[in-house]
Design a protein around this motif. Sequence first.
Motif, PDB file in Angstrom:
ATOM      1  N   MET A 143      -7.449 -15.499  26.395  1.00  0.00           N
ATOM      2  CA  MET A 143      -6.910 -14.493  25.480  1.00  0.00           C
ATOM      3  C   MET A 143      -7.346 -14.772  24.044  1.00  0.00           C
ATOM      4  O   MET A 143      -7.731 -13.859  23.305  1.00  0.00           O
ATOM      5  N   LEU A 144      -7.288 -16.027  23.635  1.00  0.00           N
ATOM      6  CA  LEU A 144      -7.718 -16.378  22.288  1.00  0.00           C
ATOM      7  C   LEU A 144      -9.199 -16.065  22.090  1.00  0.00           C
ATOM      8  O   LEU A 144      -9.611 -15.554  21.038  1.00  0.00           O
ATOM      9  N   LYS A 145      -9.992 -16.355  23.106  1.00  0.00           N
ATOM     10  CA  LYS A 145     -11.429 -16.081  23.028  1.00  0.00           C
ATOM     11  C   LYS A 145     -11.684 -14.584  22.866  1.00  0.00           C
ATOM     12  O   LYS A 145     -12.504 -14.159  22.035  1.00  0.00           O
ATOM     13  N   ASP A 189      -2.279 -31.161  26.321  1.00  0.00           N
ATOM     14  CA  ASP A 189      -3.468 -31.436  25.528  1.00  0.00           C
ATOM     15  C   ASP A 189      -3.722 -30.243  24.622  1.00  0.00           C
ATOM     16  O   ASP A 189      -3.358 -29.112  24.945  1.00  0.00           O
ATOM     17  N   PRO A 190      -4.372 -30.454  23.481  1.00  0.00           N
ATOM     18  CA  PRO A 190      -4.696 -29.333  22.598  1.00  0.00           C
ATOM     19  C   PRO A 190      -5.624 -28.339  23.294  1.00  0.00           C
ATOM     20  O   PRO A 190      -6.306 -28.679  24.267  1.00  0.00           O
ATOM     21  N   ILE A 191      -5.651 -27.129  22.790  1.00  0.00           N
ATOM     22  CA  ILE A 191      -6.555 -26.090  23.277  1.00  0.00           C
ATOM     23  C   ILE A 191      -7.570 -25.802  22.182  1.00  0.00           C
ATOM     24  O   ILE A 191      -7.194 -25.523  21.047  1.00  0.00           O
ATOM     25  N   SER A 192      -8.840 -25.884  22.501  1.00  0.00           N
ATOM     26  CA  SER A 192      -9.876 -25.511  21.534  1.00  0.00           C
ATOM     27  C   SER A 192     -10.740 -24.418  22.140  1.00  0.00           C
ATOM     28  O   SER A 192     -11.131 -24.500  23.304  1.00  0.00           O
ATOM     29  N   VAL A 193     -11.012 -23.399  21.349  1.00  0.00           N
ATOM     30  CA  VAL A 193     -11.827 -22.271  21.789  1.00  0.00           C
ATOM     31  C   VAL A 193     -13.075 -22.218  20.907  1.00  0.00           C
ATOM     32  O   VAL A 193     -13.028 -21.739  19.774  1.00  0.00           O
ATOM     33  N   ASP A 194     -14.172 -22.748  21.447  1.00  0.00           N
ATOM     34  CA  ASP A 194     -15.434 -22.810  20.696  1.00  0.00           C
ATOM     35  C   ASP A 194     -15.140 -23.360  19.298  1.00  0.00           C
ATOM     36  O   ASP A 194     -14.430 -24.348  19.169  1.00  0.00           O
ATOM     37  N   ASP A 195     -15.675 -22.706  18.248  1.00  0.00           N
ATOM     38  CA  ASP A 195     -15.314 -23.118  16.897  1.00  0.00           C
ATOM     39  C   ASP A 195     -14.289 -22.157  16.292  1.00  0.00           C
ATOM     40  O   ASP A 195     -14.003 -22.192  15.099  1.00  0.00           O
ATOM     41  N   LEU A 196     -13.713 -21.299  17.137  1.00  0.00           N
ATOM     42  CA  LEU A 196     -12.787 -20.264  16.660  1.00  0.00           C
ATOM     43  C   LEU A 196     -11.447 -20.848  16.242  1.00  0.00           C
ATOM     44  O   LEU A 196     -10.975 -20.621  15.126  1.00  0.00           O
TER      45      LEU A 196
END
Length: 277
Positions: free
Chosen positions: A129-131, A85-92
């Motif tokens: 890590m992205l966050k 599944d895709p990964i979404s980090v807030d609106d980043l």
Amino acid sequence: MDYLEFKISCSEEFREILMAELSDIGFDSFLETDQGIDAYILSDDFDGRRFEDLVNQYKDLADLIIEEGKLEKKNWNEEWEKNYDPISVDDLVYVRASFHKPLEGYQHEILINPKMSFGTGHHATTYLMLKHQGELAKEHEGKRVLDVGSGTGILAIMAHQLGAAKIEAFDIDEWSVENGNENFELNGLPVTMGHGTIRDIKLTGPFDIILANINKNILLDEMEIYVSLLSSKGYLLLSGFYDSDIKDLSKKATELGLKLIKTGLKDSWAAIIFQKP
């Protein structure tokens, strides 16, 4: 090189524990199933004795039932597409594959087509890590960034999109290097991923940000090298371990003179930001 596949049926409360334990003995990819988890390891990295000891430790506690097989690399795409599944980090940032539709409302988008599956833990650590990269967005601008054990290259691509001036990345697995370079090209990152461990790659510091999403044992073993390559006031971002491992990693980092800036948690997985004085 082929991957070994272990289909593990277990009690639900032991799934996360087993993924953490298996990652410590070299397993690098996981899929959660209705019965438990599927775990994968390169055949050359498999230590039968350590695996048997782990199975004996949890066999009765977790009601383990294990089926072993071999999964050729050419089959990973199918497994990944069925489970990823895709990964979404807030609106980043929104991390998606080519077969996912793009979504509006994000500052950044990363397109990847990995040849290996992501397990739940990998999703969580990548998210963390992205966050943390997003929280240090300004610190990326015009800086040198090192991505240790880059894998699919997501973190290096994020660094590029946050404005890093120079990025270096490498991985021990040839397949990951091939895949990471494909993803770099997809995202317009003019970098070639190196092949080897941090002790093999000829690196010239200092780096302003070092990213390492691996596992606890490797992080502990290599942390002194990370610190030696880190600039004054530079940041070390770590993940790939459980919240129960924060104490050991923080102790090692403190001994090496790093300051703990922040920790993050998701689904029992953890990430830490350290800074060098």
